[in-house]
Structures are given as C-alpha cells and as structure tokens.
Scaffold this motif. Structure first.
Motif, PDB file in Angstrom:
ATOM      1  N   ILE A 149       0.838  -1.204   0.000  1.00 38.15           N
ATOM      2  CA  ILE A 149       0.000   0.000   0.000  1.00 38.15           C
ATOM      3  C   ILE A 149       0.868   1.248   0.000  1.00 38.15           C
ATOM      4  O   ILE A 149       0.603   2.220  -0.730  1.00 38.15           O
ATOM      5  CB  ILE A 149      -0.952   0.005   1.218  1.00 38.15           C
ATOM      6  CG1 ILE A 149      -1.962  -1.134   1.114  1.00 38.15           C
ATOM      7  CG2 ILE A 149      -1.693   1.350   1.313  1.00 38.15           C
ATOM      8  CD1 ILE A 149      -2.816  -1.307   2.352  1.00 38.15           C
ATOM      9  N   LEU A 150       1.924   1.239   0.805  1.00 36.62           N
ATOM     10  CA  LEU A 150       2.817   2.400   0.876  1.00 36.62           C
ATOM     11  C   LEU A 150       3.511   2.642  -0.467  1.00 36.62           C
ATOM     12  O   LEU A 150       3.640   3.789  -0.915  1.00 36.62           O
ATOM     13  CB  LEU A 150       3.851   2.188   1.980  1.00 36.62           C
ATOM     14  CG  LEU A 150       3.304   2.141   3.417  1.00 36.62           C
ATOM     15  CD1 LEU A 150       4.418   1.792   4.390  1.00 36.62           C
ATOM     16  CD2 LEU A 150       2.660   3.475   3.798  1.00 36.62           C
ATOM     17  N   VAL A 151       3.943   1.561  -1.113  1.00 39.31           N
ATOM     18  CA  VAL A 151       4.608   1.705  -2.414  1.00 39.31           C
ATOM     19  C   VAL A 151       3.635   2.246  -3.456  1.00 39.31           C
ATOM     20  O   VAL A 151       3.954   3.176  -4.217  1.00 39.31           O
ATOM     21  CB  VAL A 151       5.188   0.353  -2.881  1.00 39.31           C
ATOM     22  CG1 VAL A 151       5.661   0.445  -4.332  1.00 39.31           C
ATOM     23  CG2 VAL A 151       6.336  -0.068  -1.985  1.00 39.31           C
ATOM     24  N   MET A 152       2.437   1.687  -3.515  1.00 32.62           N
ATOM     25  CA  MET A 152       1.437   2.133  -4.494  1.00 32.62           C
ATOM     26  C   MET A 152       0.998   3.577  -4.225  1.00 32.62           C
ATOM     27  O   MET A 152       0.734   4.340  -5.158  1.00 32.62           O
ATOM     28  CB  MET A 152       0.223   1.215  -4.471  1.00 32.62           C
ATOM     29  CG  MET A 152       0.476  -0.178  -5.029  1.00 32.62           C
ATOM     30  SD  MET A 152       0.861  -0.196  -6.810  1.00 32.62           S
ATOM     31  CE  MET A 152       2.636  -0.313  -6.799  1.00 32.62           C
ATOM     32  N   THR A 153       0.955   3.957  -2.964  1.00 34.72           N
ATOM     33  CA  THR A 153       0.621   5.342  -2.623  1.00 34.72           C
ATOM     34  C   THR A 153       1.719   6.274  -3.109  1.00 34.72           C
ATOM     35  O   THR A 153       1.446   7.353  -3.648  1.00 34.72           O
ATOM     36  CB  THR A 153       0.436   5.494  -1.101  1.00 34.72           C
ATOM     37  OG1 THR A 153      -0.560   4.574  -0.646  1.00 34.72           O
ATOM     38  CG2 THR A 153       0.002   6.912  -0.751  1.00 34.72           C
ATOM     39  N   GLY A 154       2.981   5.846  -2.925  1.00 32.93           N
ATOM     40  CA  GLY A 154       4.098   6.643  -3.412  1.00 32.93           C
ATOM     41  C   GLY A 154       4.037   6.841  -4.912  1.00 32.93           C
ATOM     42  O   GLY A 154       4.309   7.929  -5.428  1.00 32.93           O
ATOM     43  N   VAL A 155       3.638   5.785  -5.656  1.00 34.95           N
ATOM     44  CA  VAL A 155       3.495   5.899  -7.112  1.00 34.95           C
ATOM     45  C   VAL A 155       2.414   6.917  -7.457  1.00 34.95           C
ATOM     46  O   VAL A 155       2.583   7.731  -8.375  1.00 34.95           O
ATOM     47  CB  VAL A 155       3.148   4.526  -7.730  1.00 34.95           C
ATOM     48  CG1 VAL A 155       2.789   4.670  -9.204  1.00 34.95           C
ATOM     49  CG2 VAL A 155       4.314   3.572  -7.567  1.00 34.95           C
ATOM     50  N   CYS A 156       1.312   6.889  -6.719  1.00 33.57           N
ATOM     51  CA  CYS A 156       0.228   7.855  -6.957  1.00 33.57           C
ATOM     52  C   CYS A 156       0.691   9.285  -6.710  1.00 33.57           C
ATOM     53  O   CYS A 156       0.305  10.210  -7.438  1.00 33.57           O
ATOM     54  CB  CYS A 156      -0.960   7.544  -6.053  1.00 33.57           C
ATOM     55  SG  CYS A 156      -1.887   6.066  -6.509  1.00 33.57           S
ATOM     56  N   VAL A 157       1.508   9.485  -5.698  1.00 34.50           N
ATOM     57  CA  VAL A 157       1.963  10.831  -5.347  1.00 34.50           C
ATOM     58  C   VAL A 157       2.994  11.341  -6.347  1.00 34.50           C
ATOM     59  O   VAL A 157       2.980  12.515  -6.731  1.00 34.50           O
ATOM     60  CB  VAL A 157       2.549  10.850  -3.916  1.00 34.50           C
ATOM     61  CG1 VAL A 157       3.262  12.174  -3.638  1.00 34.50           C
ATOM     62  CG2 VAL A 157       1.437  10.629  -2.896  1.00 34.50           C
ATOM     63  N   ILE A 158       3.893  10.470  -6.787  1.00 33.60           N
ATOM     64  CA  ILE A 158       4.968  10.896  -7.693  1.00 33.60           C
ATOM     65  C   ILE A 158       4.413  11.468  -8.983  1.00 33.60           C
ATOM     66  O   ILE A 158       4.978  12.397  -9.555  1.00 33.60           O
ATOM     67  CB  ILE A 158       5.932   9.724  -7.966  1.00 33.60           C
ATOM     68  CG1 ILE A 158       6.745   9.423  -6.709  1.00 33.60           C
ATOM     69  CG2 ILE A 158       6.859  10.041  -9.135  1.00 33.60           C
ATOM     70  CD1 ILE A 158       7.620   8.199  -6.827  1.00 33.60           C
ATOM     71  N   GLY A 159       3.291  10.943  -9.463  1.00 31.05           N
ATOM     72  CA  GLY A 159       2.715  11.559 -10.644  1.00 31.05           C
ATOM     73  C   GLY A 159       1.709  10.701 -11.359  1.00 31.05           C
ATOM     74  O   GLY A 159       1.774   9.471 -11.317  1.00 31.05           O
ATOM     75  N   THR A 160       0.736  11.363 -11.998  1.00 30.85           N
ATOM     76  CA  THR A 160      -0.297  10.650 -12.732  1.00 30.85           C
ATOM     77  C   THR A 160       0.275   9.927 -13.937  1.00 30.85           C
ATOM     78  O   THR A 160      -0.168   8.848 -14.309  1.00 30.85           O
ATOM     79  CB  THR A 160      -1.389  11.634 -13.183  1.00 30.85           C
ATOM     80  OG1 THR A 160      -1.867  12.359 -12.040  1.00 30.85           O
ATOM     81  CG2 THR A 160      -2.555  10.899 -13.826  1.00 30.85           C
ATOM     82  N   GLU A 161       1.305  10.521 -14.575  1.00 30.03           N
ATOM     83  CA  GLU A 161       1.914   9.853 -15.727  1.00 30.03           C
ATOM     84  C   GLU A 161       2.534   8.526 -15.324  1.00 30.03           C
ATOM     85  O   GLU A 161       2.365   7.516 -16.004  1.00 30.03           O
ATOM     86  CB  GLU A 161       2.997  10.743 -16.365  1.00 30.03           C
ATOM     87  CG  GLU A 161       2.473  12.055 -16.919  1.00 30.03           C
ATOM     88  CD  GLU A 161       2.782  13.205 -15.970  1.00 30.03           C
ATOM     89  OE1 GLU A 161       2.648  12.986 -14.739  1.00 30.03           O
ATOM     90  OE2 GLU A 161       3.143  14.276 -16.442  1.00 30.03           O
ATOM     91  N   LEU A 162       3.272   8.505 -14.196  1.00 29.23           N
ATOM     92  CA  LEU A 162       3.871   7.261 -13.724  1.00 29.23           C
ATOM     93  C   LEU A 162       2.785   6.249 -13.376  1.00 29.23           C
ATOM     94  O   LEU A 162       2.901   5.066 -13.702  1.00 29.23           O
ATOM     95  CB  LEU A 162       4.751   7.532 -12.499  1.00 29.23           C
ATOM     96  CG  LEU A 162       5.387   6.301 -11.846  1.00 29.23           C
ATOM     97  CD1 LEU A 162       6.292   5.576 -12.841  1.00 29.23           C
ATOM     98  CD2 LEU A 162       6.185   6.702 -10.601  1.00 29.23           C
TER      99      LEU A 162
END
Length: 499
Positions: A149-162
């Motif tokens: 969950i923490l990793v997927m949340t980080g992906v969401c925060v880093i950017g919509t393109e990612l």
C-alpha cells in the motif's frame, strides 16, 4: 517597485497537472480500478450457487445499471470537470448536505477496500512464485500488504503519468493471463479432457431470468459490484486531455470492456468446472481461481495466479485515486480542512489527501484483521451500501441538473433523463435489498450478530453516522461550503456548444 509588488503577492496554489494523460490511459485506469480478474474470481462461485448455469446472464444483467450510471457520469462531466465528480455534481444539483454525503461515501469505499486488495495481491503473488507458507502466515502477509500500500501510494503521489504507465503494464499482463486461461479452459471442455463435470457453453446461459426472480435479485447484489471502480477514469478529469469528454467516454467504454471480460471468464469457468463444484466451493471466493489454476493450466498455473495478483495490485493503486481526489475537491470547496487541498508543487498530485487515505486504509485493515478474518470480509460486504448510494445519487443528480433540457430531444430524454433515472432506481432497489439481507446475521461471513444485526449492516450504519457527525461538526466550525454561492454551468455542452 515591480519586484517588491511581485514579492508581496501570494503565490497561487498549485493545481493538478492538466493534460497529464490521454484517453487510453484513463480507460486503462478505469478498467484496473475494478480489478477484473480478482472481482470475477470473487463472485463467480457465489453467483453460480444462486443461479447455476445462468451466472453469465446475471453478469450481463448487472451491466445494465452500470452503463446507465456511466451515462450520467459522462454528461455531468461535460459541464463540470471537477475531480470530486459525485461530490461536486450532487452539490450543484441537490445542495451541499447531500453533496457532502456523496463525497464521504466515495472516500470511505477506498478506505474499506484498499487493504483487502493489497492482501489478495500479496497472497496470489506469493502463491505464484511457490511461497505458499508465506501466504499462509498472517503476519508476513499483512506486513507485505502494508508495504505494498505504501509503495502504491508513493506511485500515486509521484505523478499521474507514472501511475498510468504502471497501470498500462498491469492491464496488459492481466488481460493476457485471463485470455490464456479462457482459451485453454474452453479448449479442454470441447476436447473432453477435464476431470470435472464439464458442460459445453450455450447461449441460454445469458438468460438472467433462467433461475427465477428471487435468485436473480440475490445474484444482482453480487454482480453489480464487480463493475464498481470504472469511474476512477472520471476522477482524473482535471488531468486528462480533452477533459470535457475523454474521461466520461473512458468510463462508459470501461463498463463495456468489463462486460466482455466477465462474460468470457464466466462462460469458461462455468463450462470447465461445472455448477456443482463452483457452488460447493463458493465460500472460497477469489481463491476459486487458485483451486482451478492447476486443473486448467497444469504446470502453468502461475499464469492464473499472476492474473489475480496483478489485478489486485493494479486496483490497490487505482482505488486510492477516487478517494484522494474527492477529498481534495471537498477541501478546496471548504467542505473539509484546507490541508487536504494541498497539491504537491513538483508532482502536481494531491499528496496530503493521498497519504491520509492510505494511512486510514492501513489502520482499518490492521484493526479489522485483529478482530477476525471474517470481520474483514464483512467490511467488504458493507461496500455495497456505499457504492449503491453514491451511484444512485449521481444518477438522480444528472436528471435534476438537466431537468430543463430533457424534453429538447429524444436523445436528451433517453440518455440524460430516463437512463440515469432507471439506473438510480435499480441501484436504490438493490440498496434496500442489501439492507434487508444484511439485517440477518446468518447472511454474514462470520454468522455472528452485532447488536441483533449482521456485521456488514452495522459497519455501514456506523460509517454513515460518523459521516453525518463529521459533516455537522464541520458545518458548525466552518459554514463557508454551506453558504457560498454556487455557480451554475450552462448545460449547453450537452449539445456540443461552448459554455
């Protein structure tokens, strides 16, 4: 002097990044948010237990209200490209109190389901690589789920393109795995090489009324919610190119593609395993694929396990999107504390609301697991109440908002008026039936009674009460959202005109 003036002016708040992704990316996110492989695996057994070979028909019937509500999302998004979707639209059409509750329902659906999705992703991932003992160890599984969950949340925060790039990879893997499973299962059915009481598919299976009215009703309660999540594409409206139409089209097409996917898998599973086996193992839910994987694929069973794992993994990330962006929308309209409206200045994503949603979801997952595994399943069952509520609310809001334009053409009357209204009516009916079913403790996973009611209904009632209390407290503390003048957008966009 000019320099001094520029320094004295407040810096405008950062906005979400416009044109970050395109139509295809939004479509993929909408698909992955439903977690197709996980969803169909979770419901196919229980639906077969109710209606037998007519399970594909129930999946088809469940598609109807989803398509009608998707139409409401499409037309409301054309006049109001707000990432808060239901919250913003219902507020405009029906007032702040109803709008606030719609936003609360969306946010809480994410909180309830994110932990379970991560748990499934971890479990099936471990099974796929042969670490069965890890999957059976509750502490290891839950620890890995929290980290995921923490990793997927980080992906969401880093950017919509990612996020979109990750989702594109996951949907390709998921669809490929499911396609292989369907082809092999049907081939073995027609070749007569299965060890089950297989039955060759028939068009008759598409008849949703084949098993009778009461069975259909109960099946729809399961079937409707396998489609839930497609509107994540519309929650990204402020970040999608051609924001007035692309997100809405992505939502509509998501429901159609899901229908094809569910019918294909439904036919393959029922044909291969037969109704008796699926009904007898209905309580296994999503693990029915784990039981069938080896039978269908032999030594290639990891393909099916990875299909479910990637499905749940993708949905873990995409389910965060509606909840976090709804919280952002509510905060910038002064319906929640201002810090939820913060947008990361570099990544241009709602970082504060995203981490808050993840944090609360993790806490819920851990606490409910401490109670029992059945309590976690009961909390997921309570989702049906919240989903039916805000979907139905959106359908009604569409009719109310466009009420003065419904008689201008047959198209308007059917697609903007009658369709969303019928969809809202069907979901309201299912909501009432859900409440009736959940009031009986015997219908819960645990079979226990909480205050004389089934645990899922108690959880749903408690979430609703907490929402009403928080809304009232915030109204007393800050009345801005309830007293601000609301601009009305010209529904002329429905005719393709500029507003």
């Amino acid at each position: 002097m000019a320099e001094a003036d520029s320094l004295s002016r407040p810096t405008p708040p950062a906005s979400l990044k416009p044109n970050a992704i395109g139509f295809v990316d939004a479509l993929v996110i909408g698909l992955n948010a439903t977690s197709p492989a996980y969803s169909v695996a979770a419901v196919i057994g229980p639906i077969v237990a109710l209606v037998g070979i007519y399970a594909p028909g129930v999946l088809f019937a469940s598609f109807v209200p989803m398509l009608l509500i998707a139409s409401a999302f499409y037309y409301l998004n054309r006049v109001d490209q707000d990432c808060g979707t239901t919250f913003s639209w219902v507020t405009r059409a029906m007032g702040p109190w109803t709008g606030w509750l719609g936003g609360w329902a969306i946010t809480m659906t994410g909180v309830l389901v994110i932990g379970s999705l991560a748990d499934v992703a971890v479990s099936f991932g471990l099974l796929a690589i042969g670490l069965d003992s890890w999957a059976e160890n509750a502490f290891v599984r839950q620890l890995l789920a929290v980290l995921l969950i923490l990793v997927m949340t980080g992906v969401c925060v880093i950017g919509t393109e990612l996020s979109a790039k990750v989702q594109n990879v996951l949907i390709l893997a998921q669809v490929a795995f499911l396609l292989v499973f369907v082809i092999v299962a049907l081939y073995r059915v027609y070749a007569g090489t299965t060890s089950f009481d297989s039955v060759k598919p028939s068009a008759e299976w598409l008849n949703p009324f084949g098993a009778g009215g009461s069975a259909l009703t109960s099946g729809l309660l399961l079937g409707v919610f396998v489609y839930w999540g497609w509107e994540s594409a519309v929650n990204l409206t402020e970040e999608v190119k051609d924001s007035a139409s692309a997100p809405g089209r992505a939502g509509v097409w998501s429901t159609v593609i899901l229908l094809v996917t569910y019918l294909s898998v439904g036919f393959a599973v029922v044909a291969f395993a037969g109704t008796t086996y699926l009904a007898d193992n209905a309580e296994e839910e999503e693990f029915i694929f784990a039981l069938l994987a080896g039978e269908v694929m032999g030594g290639w069973d990891w393909i099916v396990l990875l299909a479910v794992a990637t499905s749940a993994l993708a949905s873990t990330q995409t389910t965060i999107i509606p909840a976090s962006r709804t919280a952002l929308s509510m905060a910038r309209r002064h319906a929640l504390p201002a810090h939820f409206a913060r947008v990361h200045p570099r990544f241009r994503t709602p970082d504060v609301s995203t981490w808050w949603v993840a944090g609360i979801a993790i806490a819920w997952y851990i606490v409910v697991n401490r109670i029992s595994q059945n309590a976690l399943f009961d909390s997921l069952t309570a989702l049906s109440l919240l989903i039916a509520f805000y979907y139905a609310l959106t359908g009604v809001a569409c009719v109310v908002y466009y009420r003065h334009h419904l008689t201008e053409s047959v198209r308007n009357f059917v697609l903007i008026g009658l369709g969303p209204l019928v969809g809202a009516g069907l979901l309201t009916w299912l909501l009432v039936r859900s409440v009736m079913d959940m009031s009986d403790p015997a219908n819960s996973y645990s079979g226990t009674s909480w205050f004389g009611l089934g645990p899922p209904l108690v959880i749903g009632i408690c979430i609703s009460i907490v929402g009403v209390v928080l809304m009232t407290v915030w109204r007393l503390r800050s009345a801005a959202f309830w007293t601000e003048r609301r601009s009305v957008v010209d529904p002329g966009l429905v005719h393709g005109k500029e507003s």
